[in-house]
Design an enzyme around this catalytic site. Structure first.
Site, PDB file in Angstrom:
ATOM      1  N   CYS A  50      38.695  12.876 -12.251  1.00 33.22           N
ATOM      2  CA  CYS A  50      40.077  12.687 -11.809  1.00 33.22           C
ATOM      3  C   CYS A  50      40.954  12.145 -12.932  1.00 33.22           C
ATOM      4  O   CYS A  50      42.177  12.294 -12.886  1.00 33.22           O
ATOM      5  CB  CYS A  50      40.129  11.756 -10.602  1.00 33.22           C
ATOM      6  SG  CYS A  50      39.461  10.109 -10.908  1.00 33.22           S
ATOM      7  N   GLY A 187      37.427  12.931   2.481  1.00 34.38           N
ATOM      8  CA  GLY A 187      36.409  13.197   1.469  1.00 34.38           C
ATOM      9  C   GLY A 187      35.144  12.433   1.811  1.00 34.38           C
ATOM     10  O   GLY A 187      35.131  11.608   2.736  1.00 34.38           O
ATOM     11  N   GLY A 189      32.689  11.814  -1.085  1.00 34.47           N
ATOM     12  CA  GLY A 189      32.006  11.620  -2.359  1.00 34.47           C
ATOM     13  C   GLY A 189      31.815  10.147  -2.672  1.00 34.47           C
ATOM     14  O   GLY A 189      32.051   9.264  -1.831  1.00 34.47           O
TER      15      GLY A 189
END
Length: 425
Positions: A50, A187, A189
């Site tokens: 990211c 998400g 993760g």
């Protein structure tokens, strides 16, 4: 084969540009093959997170500009668009940069541990794609050892603050008591799991986990006392959330302005706090224009993170000292690859002498000479040929008093290990 590290990160490029050069994990293997097929590219690894996109490439001399041209072409960018945002490191500076990245010294959150796992994932992808050769593979092995040593010998990892923790800390500044807040996590993760852990520690009133794969969301929600929904059902649950934290690998926004407008209407304009820590972004930027929405992107977390960075400055200096030493050791190994190995030359010379004398001995047998005479000639001539140059150099060393060469010869031939005995004058 020059080593190059080329990339951009949170310090050099805005999130809008980082989105454009990010690599989808599912497409990275194909991108690696494409990059390695460029003329002059010998080996390659792609690190895309990211906060950064970086290429680590071994190239042939004269091909140093190929990685930049390929990166722009692969992402269909106008030539020159990346120039002012990119950094490039060569040789030992490239090795140092990778060591600093893996140890968290180059991260938005100084010392954050997630980056090491991301480097390991990038290494595994490159290995499976067969785009690594010995120099880059050895660099990665060295990188993991350096990261472990820095974690062990410094306090760079003490009181670790991740991007996820920073997002939760920022939410606390808006909601003084998270025990009264409903939090939607999008998400499943590592970053979202870390956020879930921090929120559970803060005793958030309610946790909702939304993910494309419902089973994965259920596993994560179950560990922290929340409940799971499918990503497709997100519009029906968005209005429940006081806080939204999102981090997926989606290439397009999963939360649109229209979805948030609908949720705000259902909440009767009760404010929503949203943190988007994904690249590419999960939440449509236009959401920030809506009243009663406080949207923070990953770059907005910098101020909170800077406070933590100052507290770790001393540990970072210690880590850099370790890294400098290990860079020198890795570069010494690389230089050794380019040196001509005298042992190979010695063997080639010896084998050439052997073949020459053996041919002459066979010719003697063919002319009717006895085997004993031919063997004597072979042994005597081969010994003289093998010892001629060393003997001549040693005689010169004895006459000139070159004791270093005389002692080195003793070590080389193992003469210093023999029992002392009578010697010829």
């Amino acid at each position: 084969m020059p080593l190059i590290a080329l990339g951009l990160n949170h310090l050099t490029a805005p999130v809008t540009l980082r989105e454009q050069v990010a690599f989808d994990p599912e497409a990275t293997a194909a991108a690696l093959h494409e990059l390695q097929q460029e003329p002059g590219v010998e080996e390659a690894m792609i690190l895309s997170t990211c906060n950064r996109t970086e290429l680590y490439v071994g190239v042939a001399a004269g091909a140093e500009q190929l990685p930049l041209a390929w990166l722009s072409r692969h992402h269909r960018l106008t030539p020159g668009k990346l120039d002012e945002f990119l950094y490039r490191h060569d040789e030992q500076d490239a090795a140092r940069h990778l060591f600093r990245v893996a140890t968290g010294l180059d991260s938005m959150v100084l010392g954050e541990p997630q980056i090491l796992g991301q480097v390991k994932d990038a290494y595994q992808l490159a290995r499976e794609a067969h785009t690594l050769k010995a120099p880059l593979d050895r660099l990665l092995q060295h990188t993991f050892a350096v990261a472990k040593r820095v974690r062990t010998e410094t306090r760079i990892g003490a009181h670790t603050v991740s991007v996820a923790f920073t997002a939760v800390r920022l939410a606390e500044q808006v909601f003084a008591d998270l025990r009264e807040a409903c939090v939607l996590l999008i998400g499943a993760g590592d970053t979202i799991e870390l956020a879930a852990r921090h929120l559970a520690d803060k005793q958030a009133r309610r946790l909702i986990v939304a993910n494309r794969t419902l089973e994965t969301a259920q596993e994560l929600a179950g560990r922290y006392g929340g409940y799971a929904v499918a990503l497709a059902d997100l519009p029906q649950h968005l209005a429940e959330a006081d806080i939204v934290i999102s981090s997926t690998a989606a290439r397009q926004p999963v939360v649109t302005r229209a979805m948030v407008e609908q949720a705000l209407a259902a909440r009767r304009r009760k404010p929503m706090f949203m943190v988007d820590i994904a690249v590419p972004r999960d939440i449509e930027p236009a959401v920030a224009e809506l009243p009663d929405v406080y949207l923070y992107g990953i770059d907005d977390l910098q101020q909170v993170i800077d406070d933590n960075r100052r507290s770790r400055a001393a540990a970072a200096r210690e880590a850099d000292a370790i890294i400098d030493l290990q860079v020198d050791r890795y570069m010494a190994w690389r230089r050794a690859l380019t040196l001509r190995n005298p042992a190979l030359d010695l063997r080639q010379h010896a084998e050439a002498y052997r073949d020459e004398v053996l041919d002459k001995a066979r010719a003697m047998l063919a002319r009717g000479k006895s085997p004993e005479e031919a063997l004597g000639f072979l042994a005597h001539t081969l010994t003289n040929k093998l010892l001629h140059h060393p003997s001549a150099r040693l005689r010169e060393a004895a006459l000139s008093g070159d004791l270093d060469l005389l002692h080195a010869a003793g070590r080389l031939y193992g003469l210093d290990e023999e029992e002392p005995g009578p010697r010829d004058a």
